[in-house]
Design a protein around this motif. Structure first.
Motif, PDB file in Angstrom:
ATOM      1  N   PHE A  63       0.839  -1.206   0.000  1.00 13.64           N
ATOM      2  CA  PHE A  63       0.000   0.000   0.000  1.00 13.64           C
ATOM      3  C   PHE A  63       0.871   1.252   0.000  1.00 13.64           C
ATOM      4  O   PHE A  63       0.672   2.168  -0.825  1.00 13.64           O
ATOM      5  CB  PHE A  63      -0.928  -0.020   1.213  1.00 13.64           C
ATOM      6  N   VAL A  88       3.238   1.457  -3.473  1.00 15.29           N
ATOM      7  CA  VAL A  88       2.548   1.755  -4.731  1.00 15.29           C
ATOM      8  C   VAL A  88       1.837   3.097  -4.657  1.00 15.29           C
ATOM      9  O   VAL A  88       1.812   3.853  -5.633  1.00 15.29           O
ATOM     10  CB  VAL A  88       1.554   0.621  -5.086  1.00 15.29           C
ATOM     11  N   ASN A  89       1.294   3.426  -3.495  1.00 10.33           N
ATOM     12  CA  ASN A  89       0.594   4.701  -3.341  1.00 10.33           C
ATOM     13  C   ASN A  89       1.545   5.885  -3.508  1.00 10.33           C
ATOM     14  O   ASN A  89       1.153   6.948  -4.003  1.00 10.33           O
ATOM     15  CB  ASN A  89      -0.078   4.765  -1.968  1.00 10.33           C
ATOM     16  N   VAL A 111      -3.998  -0.330  -4.763  1.00 10.18           N
ATOM     17  CA  VAL A 111      -3.706   0.399  -3.520  1.00 10.18           C
ATOM     18  C   VAL A 111      -4.914   0.348  -2.585  1.00 10.18           C
ATOM     19  O   VAL A 111      -4.775   0.130  -1.368  1.00 10.18           O
ATOM     20  CB  VAL A 111      -3.323   1.862  -3.837  1.00 10.18           C
ATOM     21  N   ARG A 150      -4.938  -1.477   1.169  1.00 11.20           N
ATOM     22  CA  ARG A 150      -5.280  -0.698   2.371  1.00 11.20           C
ATOM     23  C   ARG A 150      -6.342  -1.406   3.188  1.00 11.20           C
ATOM     24  O   ARG A 150      -6.223  -1.543   4.417  1.00 11.20           O
ATOM     25  CB  ARG A 150      -5.760   0.689   1.937  1.00 11.20           C
TER      26      ARG A 150
END
Length: 471
Positions: free
Chosen positions: A204, A207-208, A239, A243
Motif C-alpha cells: 500500500f 505503490v501509493n 492500492v 489498504r
C-alpha cells in the motif's frame, strides 16, 4: 500515512493484545470493561460528536420499547434519516463530525437495524411458542429482550467499534457467555490472520507513493496516452485493496484475540450472521472451531473469483450479509436487476452522499446484467476448453470493472469521476452495454433464451450447494 490513519492503526494494534486479556474476565466484568473501553475510544476520538451515536442508540431503544412489531422498519428509517442529518449538520450551523465519528456512526447504523430485527424475531417466536406449546427451533435467536444497558454495551463494545466487522447482538451475547473462553483457539488463528498484514501494508505505502490518486485530477494526466490512463485505475484499485486488506485482517485479528465470533465448525457460521444450524458443544470431544462469523474479507477470492456478483460476496462480507438480509428482501421491486440496483443504492447511501459512490455502485447491476446474458448466450454453448477460456476473459473483465468502479469510490466528486471515466472513453460502460446487446442477439430467439436462463439458474443452484459444503 495521514494522522487519522495512524490513529486507526494504533487502535487496531492495541485491540489485539487487549483481546487476549478479555478472555480472563467473567461475563459481567467483560461486558462492563468492553463498554468502558469502547466509550473511552469514542470520546477520545469523537469528542462532542460522540453525542450523535448516543442519540441514535437512545432513539432505537425507544422504538423497540414502543413497538417491537414495527421496530425493523422504524429503526431502519430512524437510523438512515439520522445518518442524513449527521452528514448535513453543517447546514444547521453545527461543526462537522470527525472521520472517527463517521466510522462509528456507520457501524452503529448496521447494529441498530439488526438489533431491531432480532428483537422483533424474538417476540414473534415467543408468540409462536405460546400458541403451539412447543419451543421454537429458531437458530441464533435471542433468549430475552435486551435492556438499555445491554444495548449500550453492544453499541459501544470496543471490538471493531470503528473498523468493523459488523456482528449481530446475539453474537455479542454468545461472546459474553462463552463457558471456557481460555480453551478456545486464540494465538494460532490470530497470527494466521496477521501474517500477510505487513505485506499488504508495505505494498500500500510503496505503490501509493508512486501512483498518487491526486495526479488523476490534474490537467497533465490527460496528456498521458490512453494505455497509461487505463493502467492508472488498475494501480489505484490495487492500492485500495491493499489498504483494506491490511485494515480488515487486523480488525479480524482483534476479534479473534478476544474470542468474538468463535463457534464450532459444525455450526456452519456465515460472516455477519453467525451459526446457520443448531449445535451443541461437547466438552469431552475434540471440537474444531472457526471465526467465520467475523470474517470480513476473503483476499484470495476477492482477487481471483470469476464473476462481478461473486466479487461482492467476498468483499466486506459482514456488511454484504446485512444488505442481503435486511435490504434486498424488502426492496420495492421484484425483478432481480432492480432489486440488486436498489440494494446498491442503499449501500451507496450508507457509505455517504458523494456522487462517486452512486456512480460506482449503480454500475454494478449493469455489469451483473452483462455477465448474466453472456453466460446464458455464450458460455452455455461452449465445450469445456471454451468455457475455460471464457472464464479467464470473464475474470479479466471483472477485475477491470472493479478497477473502473473504484475510481468513483475514491474520487468521490461526480466531476472528478466523469473526468476520469471520459479520459478512457467510458470503456467499461461501453463493454457492458455491448455484451448485453451481443448476448441478446446470440440468444437466438425466446425459446433459446429461456433455455440459457434455466442453465444459468441451475449453475447458481450448484454454486449455492458448493458454498454450503465449503463454508
Amino acid at each position: 500515512m495521514s494522522p487519522d490513519e495512524l490513529v486507526y492503526l494504533g487502535i487496531l494494534a492495541a485491540s489485539i493484545p487487549a483481546g487476549f486479556l478479555f478472555r480472563y474476565l467473567s461475563p459481567p466484568v467483560k461486558q462492563g470493561a468492553a463498554l468502558l473501553l469502547g466509550l473511552c475510544i469514542t470520546i477520545a476520538t469523537c469528542n462532542i460528536h460522540a453525542l450523535h451515536s448516543l442519540v441514535t442508540v437512545i432513539g432505537t431503544w425507544i422504538i423497540i420499547k414502543s413497538s417491537w412489531r414495527k421496530a425493523p422498519a422504524l429503526s431502519l428509517s430512524w437510523s438512515f434519516l439520522y445518518l442524513l442529518f449527521f452528514r448535513l449538520v453543517t447546514w444547521v450551523g453545527l461543526p462537522p463530525p470527525t472521520p472517527f465519528a463517521n466510522a462509528i456512526q456507520l457501524l452503529l447504523t448496521l447494529k441498530m437495524v439488526s438489533l431491531a430485527n432480532e428483537v422483533n424475531s424474538f417476540h414473534m417466536e415467543k408468540k409462536k411458542e405460546v400458541s403451539s406449546f412447543a419451543k421454537s427451533p429458531v437458530i441464533g435467536g435471542l433468549s430475552e429482550e435486551p435492556s438499555l444497558y445491554d444495548i449500550l454495551s453492544y453499541s459501544y463494545c470496543y471490538v471493531g467499534i470503528m473498523t468493523g466487522p459488523f456482528f449481530r447482538f446475539q453474537t455479542y451475547v454468545d461472546w459474553l457467555k462463552q463457558p471456557s473462553p481460555l480453551a478456545l483457539p486464540s494465538l494460532a488463528p490470530c497470527l494466521q490472520r496477521l501474517k500477510l498484514v505487513p505485506v499488504y501494508g508495505a505494498l500500500f505505502l510503496a505503490v501509493n507513493s508512486v501512483f498518487p490518486l491526486a495526479y488523476v485530477r490534474t490537467d497533465e494526466f490527460l496528456d498521458e496516452n490512453f494505455f497509461f490512463r487505463f493502467f492508472y485505475m488498475v494501480v489505484v484499485f490495487f492500492v485500495f485493496r491493499m489498504r483494506f486488506y491490511a485494515a480488515w485482517c487486523g480488525a479480524e485479528a482483534g476479534c479473534i484475540s478476544a474470542g468474538l465470533g468463535c463457534y464450532p465448525e459444525k455450526a456452519l457460521s456465515k460472516p455477519g450472521g453467525g451459526p446457520t444450524v443448531n449445535y451443541s458443544s461437547d466438552p469431552t470431544a475434540d471440537e474444531k472451531y472457526d471465526f467465520r462469523t467475523i470474517q470480513n474479507i476473503d483476499c484470495y477470492n476477492t482477487d481471483f473469483c470469476v464473476k462481478v456478483r461473486h466479487g461482492m460476496r467476498y468483499w466486506n462480507m459482514t456488511v454484504q450479509w446485512w444488505l442481503h438480509h435486511y435490504i434486498y428482501p424488502n426492496a420495492p421491486f421484484k425483478a432481480y436487476a432492480l432489486r440488486a440496483g436498489w440494494t446498491m443504492f442503499i449501500s451507496a447511501y450508507w457509505h455517504g452522499l458523494h456522487a462517486g459512490y452512486y456512480l460506482s455502485f449503480l454500475t454494478i447491476p449493469l455489469c451483473i446484467a452483462a455477465e448474466s446474458v453472456m453466460e446464458a448466450s455464450v458460455r452455455t454453448k461452449l465445450g469445456p476448453r471454451g468455457q475455460n477460456i471464457f472464464d479467464w476473459v470473464h475474470w479479466f473483465l471483472k477485475m477491470r470493472a472493479y478497477d473502473y468502479m473504484c475510481m468513483g469510490f475514491v474520487l468521490l466528486k461526480a466531476s472528478d469521476t466523469i473526468h476520469y471515466w471520459s479520459s478512457i472513453y467510458f470503456v467499461m460502460h461501453v463493454i457492458a452495454v455491448s455484451c448485453i446487446i451481443v448476448g441478446k442477439v446470440l440468444k437466438g430467439g425466446k425459446r433459446e433464451g429461456k433455455r440459457g436462463d434455466k442453465e444459468v439458474k441451475k449453475e447458481g443452484e450448484i454454486e449455492k450447494v458448493h458454498e454450503k459444503k465449503t463454508d
